[in-house]
Design an enzyme around this catalytic site. Structure first.
Site, PDB file in Angstrom:
ATOM      1  N   GLU A 159      17.123  66.451 111.226  1.00 35.89           N
ATOM      2  CA  GLU A 159      17.869  65.315 110.667  1.00 35.89           C
ATOM      3  C   GLU A 159      18.937  64.819 111.641  1.00 35.89           C
ATOM      4  OE1 GLU A 159      17.478  65.478 105.865  1.00 35.89           O
ATOM      5  OE2 GLU A 159      19.228  66.475 106.699  1.00 35.89           O
ATOM      6  N   GLU A 233      10.855  67.317 103.803  1.00 36.68           N
ATOM      7  CA  GLU A 233      11.699  67.951 102.791  1.00 36.68           C
ATOM      8  C   GLU A 233      11.577  67.174 101.492  1.00 36.68           C
ATOM      9  OE1 GLU A 233      15.726  68.704 103.919  1.00 36.68           O
ATOM     10  OE2 GLU A 233      15.184  69.662 105.824  1.00 36.68           O
TER      11      GLU A 233
END
Length: 584
Positions: A159, A233
């Site tokens: 991320e 995710e």
């Protein structure tokens, strides 16, 4: 030989269209004797892949050392067990992993460099990263899919778009990793709004979300018009923080989102399949203007709960997956056996302040030293100095990281908490030469966002009535072993942090939960295994005890209670977890 490739729309495994059905399972959050059980349940839910992060901070707790690869950190063994279960692996080695882990998995010793810039091309940071990868990647090389192993893809950073946009940094990592990966592909993952910033040309982008499936996949298509769709995710639950509630997500709603995702021909990784536990001091924290440490449990309201038992989500997701892929027809495993044993007396006591030399060596300096300057990753630091004059006093600290208990001549006078933005404490000094002790707990380094430069201890000057205090000793108390502590039967109530010890005889070891309801705040160990933190602030009121930690016969329980020991110093082992009230 499982070689993963892509075309304009799909993944291909050995040239055959392939959908990744994966679940997050962090080996370092699960007792190694239970890895096989959890992996087997992943397969039973219909998954063909598992995902795990690799925590740099746990594998290399000291700079320059080789990587720890044993016990709970035996990554090769975990990969071997995944292969035995016919599961592929998505490996996420960082260097930054977030994961609600202390510092996002970055070693605390990096912060001993005052001006280091984490997650950047800073030579101090990249030099340490290169050394880490030079050690880690050869360890995993035999398990690469191109060499017949289970690893079919490796994630680049984590991320990154939520943190920065330094393409040179990502390119350096990609070049370093590619040289070791023998053709196994890289991928990145980001939230929808960060996809453009966090990716790298030539590396597959994937997206993270827990709802609004159509919007998330559309955002991915906007920045990556071709290639397979994947949610790396899929947030089917969430983590808890001290002082909050136990966060849950409705199984039916989550299954509906999964159905929408699979109907779009996308691949998925459940975050989490099985959360596990932040054993010891390993939990992270968040700081978006207010610091919030994560609790010990990482149950995550996942398909497998903290004890590895299937939940309603397990069954809902298994049913949904069965509409898109074959699911084993083996019966779903029942909940594991649990132990209940009430009224265990903690009759032994050892004062923390009475055994300091046993627990850590003091370092003298004019100012308090941070944990990182002391070479300490986890635990507590005790700061001590003598006060010259008696009378009314105002103690001021620039920053407390994260919770400071203040004592005068070993008597408690107050607490300063980072979470409550507290910096000052007033008290009366009874005599010249009174000893000021400040016990500071690292409650977890920030694991997300710009605040990851999170040094611990007393930060900046400490003043009394406006005058800077000097002549300090700083004593690291990592509490990695309590073996040398002498326990005696107490003859008076404790006035400071105290270890309490008791034993319990168990006929047949099995999972259980240590009920800390009657206790205030501290840490717990069973047979030397660090279970984690407890705190009456909640929501969590019990600590998971893995069955393999226990043994037939006598078992030792130790608590470090930081405040008042209950009048009846007893504790219970219960057969049901208490994770606290759920959000409305």
């Amino acid at each position: 030989m499982p070689v993963l490739r892509t075309d304009d729309q799909r993944f291909l495994l050995d040239g055959t269209p392939f959908r990744i059905l994966s679940g997050g399972l962090h080996y370092f959050r699960v007792h190694p004797a239970q890895w096989s059980d959890r992996l087997g349940k992943a397969r039973a839910m219909g998954l063909n892949t598992v995902e795990t992060y690799v925590p740099w901070n746990l594998h290399q707790p000291r700079p320059g050392d080789g990587l720890l690869m044993e016990g709970q950190l035996d990554l090769p063994r975990f990969l071997e067990l995944a292969a035995e279960e016919n599961l592929h692996v998505l490996l996420r080695p960082g260097p930054f992993i977030c994961a609600e882990l202390d510092g996002g998995g970055l070693p605390s010793w990096l912060l001993a460099h005052e001006d280091i810039r984490l997650r950047s091309t800073d030579p101090l940071f990249l030099g340490a990263v290169d050394e880490y990868f030079d050690q880690l990647l050869p360890v995993v090389a035999p398990y690469l899919g191109t060499r017949g192993g289970p690893i079919i893809a490796v994630q680049l950073e984590n991320e990154y778009g939520a943190y920065g946009d330094d393409t040179d940094y990502l390119r350096h990592l990609a070049d370093t990793m590619t040289g070791h990966l023998d053709g196994v592909p890289l991928f990145t993952c980001d939230q929808p709004q960060d996809l453009a910033r966090g990716g790298l040309p030539g590396v597959l982008r994937t997206v993270n979300f827990g709802s609004r499936v159509g919007a998330g996949l559309a955002a991915l298509r906007d920045v990556q018009p071709t290639g397979p769709l994947m949610c790396t995710e899929f947030w089917n639950g969430w983590f808890d923080r001290w002082g909050g509630v136990h966060v849950v997500r409705d199984a039916k709603t989550a299954a509906e989102a999964l159905d929408e995702l699979l109907a779009a021909d996308a691949s998925v990784n459940f975050y989490m399949l099985h959360g596990g536990t932040n054993f010891g001091f390993t939990n992270g924290a968040n700081d978006k203007h207010t610091y919030h440490p994560t609790v010990t449990s990482y149950d995550y309201d996942a398909p497998l709960d903290e004890a590895g038992d299937p939940t309603g989500k397990f069954h809902a997701f298994r049913d949904t997956i069965s509409r898109y892929a074959p699911v084993p027809d083996t019966p779903v495993p029942p909940p594991s056996k649990k132990i209940c044993h009430l009224g265990i007396e903690l009759v032994g006591a050892a004062s923390l302040f009475g055994h300091l030399d046993t627990l850590g060596a003091a370092v003298a300096a004019e100012r308090p030293r941070t944990m990182e300057e002391l070479g300490q990753g986890f635990g507590f630091v005790l700061y001590e100095t003598a006060l010259a004059a008696s009378g009314s006093a105002l103690l001021e600290v620039e920053a407390v990281r994260d919770r400071a208990q203040v004592f005068l001549d070993d008597q408690p006078v107050g607490v300063l908490e980072r979470e409550r933005h507290e910096h000052a404490l007033a008290f009366h000094v009874p005599r010249p030469g009174a000893v000021l002790r400040i016990l500071v707990e690292n409650q977890g380094r920030v694991n997300y966002g710009p605040a990851i430069h999170d040094r611990k201890g007393l930060i900046g000057p400490v003043t009394l009535n406006g005058t800077r205090l000097t002549g300090w000793t700083s004593r690291p108390l990592p509490l990695t072993s309590l073996d040398a502590l002498p326990f005696t039967v107490p003859t008076a109530p404790s006035t400071g942090p105290t270890f309490r010890r008791g034993t319990v005889d168990i006929e047949e070891p099995a999972d259980t939960f240590l009920d800390t309801t009657r206790w205030t705040k501290g840490n717990a160990w069973i047979n030397g295994f660090a279970l984690g933190r407890y705190w009456s602030r909640g929501p969590q009121r019990s600590l998971y005890v893995p069955g393999p930690v226990l043994r037939a016969g006598r078992n030792e329980i130790v608590l470090l209670e930081l405040h008042a020991v209950p009048r009846l110093a007893t504790i219970d082992l219960r057969d049901v977890a208490s994770l606290g009230p759920e959000e409305e």
